[in-house]
Scaffold this motif. Structure first.
Motif, PDB file in Angstrom:
ATOM      1  N   ALA A   1     -57.126 -81.960 -49.720  1.00  0.00           N
ATOM      2  CA  ALA A   1     -58.086 -81.484 -50.713  1.00  0.00           C
ATOM      3  C   ALA A   1     -57.543 -81.764 -52.104  1.00  0.00           C
ATOM      4  N   THR A   2     -58.159 -82.703 -52.814  1.00  0.00           N
ATOM      5  CA  THR A   2     -57.750 -83.040 -54.170  1.00  0.00           C
ATOM      6  C   THR A   2     -58.980 -83.148 -55.044  1.00  0.00           C
ATOM      7  N   GLU A   3     -58.752 -83.263 -56.314  1.00  0.00           N
ATOM      8  CA  GLU A   3     -59.831 -83.420 -57.263  1.00  0.00           C
ATOM      9  C   GLU A   3     -59.915 -84.871 -57.685  1.00  0.00           C
TER      10      GLU A   3
ATOM     11  N   CYS B   1     -53.921 -95.620 -59.429  1.00  0.00           N
ATOM     12  CA  CYS B   1     -54.680 -95.415 -58.197  1.00  0.00           C
ATOM     13  C   CYS B   1     -54.964 -93.926 -58.011  1.00  0.00           C
ATOM     14  N   ALA B   2     -56.050 -93.674 -57.351  1.00  0.00           N
ATOM     15  CA  ALA B   2     -56.482 -92.295 -57.122  1.00  0.00           C
ATOM     16  C   ALA B   2     -55.605 -91.632 -56.065  1.00  0.00           C
TER      17      ALA B   2
ATOM     18  N   LEU C   1     -49.898 -89.872 -54.478  1.00  0.00           N
ATOM     19  CA  LEU C   1     -49.977 -88.444 -54.780  1.00  0.00           C
ATOM     20  C   LEU C   1     -50.717 -88.233 -56.093  1.00  0.00           C
ATOM     21  N   PRO C   2     -51.177 -87.014 -56.347  1.00  0.00           N
ATOM     22  CA  PRO C   2     -51.725 -86.721 -57.675  1.00  0.00           C
ATOM     23  C   PRO C   2     -50.626 -86.850 -58.731  1.00  0.00           C
ATOM     24  N   ASP C   3     -51.008 -87.106 -59.970  1.00  0.00           N
ATOM     25  CA  ASP C   3     -50.035 -87.326 -61.044  1.00  0.00           C
ATOM     26  C   ASP C   3     -49.111 -86.137 -61.251  1.00  0.00           C
ATOM     27  N   GLU C   4     -49.579 -84.940 -60.993  1.00  0.00           N
ATOM     28  CA  GLU C   4     -48.770 -83.743 -61.233  1.00  0.00           C
ATOM     29  C   GLU C   4     -47.609 -83.625 -60.257  1.00  0.00           C
TER      30      GLU C   4
END
Length: 122
Positions: A35-37, A52-53, A73-76
């Motif tokens: 689950a990501t945004e 990349c997303a 992974l997400p940037d965070e």
């Protein structure tokens, strides 16, 4: 004598590394979605850092067989120093004999040597 020494030596076992082939479409579908945004727009004043997303399969990074595909992974979730790797390092001008002058002289010397070597081939 040479032939005898070759025969007496024990044979060496070769280690074979098994590289992964391209991911099959069935293995891509088996990857659980997190689950990501991914569809949310970036916050104001902060452009997205990665190209990349999140949850994008990064082809070519898993080179061993039977390993799960590598996902972006997400940037965070990446460490903060990662985003500074490609920034130019600026040395402060600390006068004669300082780091900035030494680096400039080394660069000039390398270029002079390259020019001399090029002229020798002409």
């Amino acid at each position: 004598m040479l032939l005898v020494s070759r025969i007496r030596r024990p044979s060496r076992a070769f280690h074979v590394r098994l590289y992964a082939s391209k991911a099959a479409s069935s293995s891509i579908k088996a990857v659980p979605e997190q689950a990501t945004e991914a569809g949310s727009p970036p916050t104001k004043g902060q452009p997205p850092r990665s190209s990349c997303a999140p949850n994008t399969i990064l082809v070519g990074l898993n080179y061993l067989k039977d390993q799960p595909p590598v996902l972006a992974l997400p940037d965070e979730e990446y460490p903060p120093w990662l985003w500074k790797l490609l920034d130019k390092s600026e040395l402060p001008d600390d006068g004669p004999g300082g780091q900035a002058e030494k680096r400039r002289l080394r660069k000039d010397n390398r270029q002079r040597i390259r020019d001399q070597n090029f002229m020798k081939t002409q």
